[in-house]
Design an enzyme around this catalytic site. Structure first.
Site, PDB file in Angstrom:
ATOM      1  N   LYS A   1      -3.522  -0.078   0.033  1.00  0.00           N
ATOM      2  CA  LYS A   1      -2.802  -1.026  -0.810  1.00  0.00           C
ATOM      3  C   LYS A   1      -2.559  -0.435  -2.191  1.00  0.00           C
ATOM      4  CE  LYS A   1      -2.790  -4.230   2.316  1.00  0.00           C
ATOM      5  NZ  LYS A   1      -1.550  -4.540   3.029  1.00  0.00           N
ATOM      6  N   ASP A   2      -1.540  -0.959  -2.866  1.00  0.00           N
ATOM      7  CA  ASP A   2      -1.225  -0.500  -4.208  1.00  0.00           C
ATOM      8  C   ASP A   2      -2.337  -0.869  -5.176  1.00  0.00           C
ATOM      9  OD1 ASP A   2       1.203   0.494  -3.412  1.00  0.00           O
ATOM     10  OD2 ASP A   2       2.324  -1.300  -3.950  1.00  0.00           O
ATOM     11  N   LYS A   3      -2.557  -0.010  -6.162  1.00  0.00           N
ATOM     12  CA  LYS A   3      -3.559  -0.280  -7.176  1.00  0.00           C
ATOM     13  C   LYS A   3      -3.053  -1.310  -8.186  1.00  0.00           C
ATOM     14  CE  LYS A   3      -6.604   2.095 -10.478  1.00  0.00           C
ATOM     15  NZ  LYS A   3      -7.007   3.401 -11.034  1.00  0.00           N
TER      16      LYS A   3
ATOM     17  N   GLN B   1       3.504   6.206  -5.447  1.00  0.00           N
ATOM     18  CA  GLN B   1       2.049   6.010  -5.435  1.00  0.00           C
ATOM     19  C   GLN B   1       1.358   6.881  -4.394  1.00  0.00           C
ATOM     20  OE1 GLN B   1       4.519   3.882  -4.600  1.00  0.00           O
ATOM     21  NE2 GLN B   1       3.702   2.006  -3.698  1.00  0.00           N
TER      22      GLN B   1
END
Length: 387
Positions: A25-27, A119
């Site tokens: 998942k994205d930070k 990312q």
């Protein structure tokens, strides 16, 4: 996500590799996902909920399950996004509302180039994750460690510690300088202090990271090459399906499609327009893939040769890494895409036939993407601007 896992592992008395999950998942987002942790019962997990909340993390639906998760089990992701401060591109005098509708309809009908998002490669300016992955593929373990611990041009404690390490290779001294919250870096330094800065010692140090993270760096290199291949393919042939292209004959294509599911386009099939562009795939590097039989295939070989991987088998036995490779569609479309304009109070507004004031309105959009597709890339296509 890795820092969250490391923190939770420390609190539970396990190691990060005891956790399993279906995707990353994205930070910089509010995200949620399912995870499984071995050797921990539900009551023990519930006992650390308060400490997790202090770190702005919450745990839900805690229960016992029969099996671990694995990367690739994820079917897709749902996104709810608000784009604020709406404005036209420079020198674009068109009605902003019409531009928004045009952009939404364009990505619905034509889709977007299925690039891996930024990312995937980290936020460092000096070193990206793909560079570490390339070093690992070449079994350059010391170089990979030094790349991981390369400092940015910042004067904070983390980068001071990294700078000290590169100057001295003193793992113990660097450990005393590295802040407690940098769990991954500290775990690596502890291993380096134990095993030393030899090629063998650095290989052992990489085992302080879970397998999913070790393979992440190798996948980052493969992702970089795929992005460049997609750009080259589109620049060379456009959106025509040509002889030597690879197409996937399955309805649902994901990053785990196998060689048995792809087909080389023949000259006769090119002439008959047998296949559509959304069926064209490019290989993600590995030991079990087929390359296109046209200029794109030649491009792959030139790139690998330039990076010193012309004989690479995409296996790193010392790190227990095997990379079979897969195929990825060049074009993707979002599913269930909806949008609405929001006013100052985040309420929907009716703007039919009126000019949108860029200082007062935001755009809320919701959509689903298949696994391994990036919302940042879809947004970039809509906004014609980096996200």
């Amino acid at each position: 996500m890795f820092e969250a896992l490391s923190f939770l592992a420390m609190k539970l008395g396990v190691i990060p590799s005891d956790f399993s999950y279906a995707g990353l998942k994205d930070k910089k987002a509010v995200t949620y996902q399912s995870m499984v942790v071995k050797k921990v019962n539900p009551e023990r997990l519930k006992s650390v909920e308060r400490e997790m909340e202090k770190k702005r993390m919450n745990m839900f639906n805690i229960r016992s399950v029969g099996d671990s998760l694995r990367l690739g089990q994820l079917k897709g992701n749902h996104f709810d996004i608000v784009i604020r401060n709406l404005k036209n591109q420079i020198n674009d005098s068109a009605n902003l509302r019409e531009r928004i509708l045009e952009a939404i309809e364009n990505v619905k009908s034509k889709g977007f180039v299925n690039y891996y998002g930024p990312q995937r490669f980290g936020k460092g300016r000096k070193v990206h994750t793909d560079q570490i992955g390339l070093a690992l593929l070449k079994s350059e373990m010391v170089k990979a460690i030094k790349l991981f611990l390369t400092p940015e041009e910042l004067d904070d404690p983390v980068n001071k510690a990294k700078k000290y390490f590169l100057q001295t290779e003193d793992a113990k001294g660097t450990l005393s300088l590295m802040p407690e919250f940098k769990v991954r870096e500290r775990a690596l330094l502890e291993s380096l202090h134990r095993f030393g800065m030899t090629e063998e010692g650095c290989a052992q140090a990489w085992f302080s990271f879970p397998h999913s993270m070790r393979i992440f760096y190798v996948h980052a290199y493969s992702s970089k090459i795929w992005n460049e291949a997609a750009s080259y393919r589109l620049a060379t042939y456009g959106c025509r399906v040509v002889e030597g292209d690879l197409v996937c004959l399955e309805e649902d294509v994901d990053d785990h499609s196998l060689q048995s599911e792809v087909h080389l386009v023949t000259k006769e099939e090119e002439s008959a327009n047998t296949y559509a562009m959304h069926q064209v795939v490019l290989p993600v590097l590995g030991y079990n893939i087929l390359y296109p039989k046209n200029k794109v295939g030649q491009w792959y070989q030139e790139m690998l040769s330039g990076d010193g991987l012309q004989t690479c088998r995409f296996k790193v036995p010392t790190l227990k890494l095997n990379v079979p490779g897969c195929y990825r569609q060049i074009l993707k479309r979002p599913h269930n895409l909806t949008h609405r304009l929001l006013g100052d109070g985040d309420t929907a507004v009716e703007v039919e036939g009126s000019q949108v004031d860029a200082t007062n309105f935001s755009l809320a959009i919701s959509f689903d993407l298949d696994a391994s597709c990036y919302a940042t890339v879809c947004l970039r296509e809509i906004m014609k601007h980096d996200v």
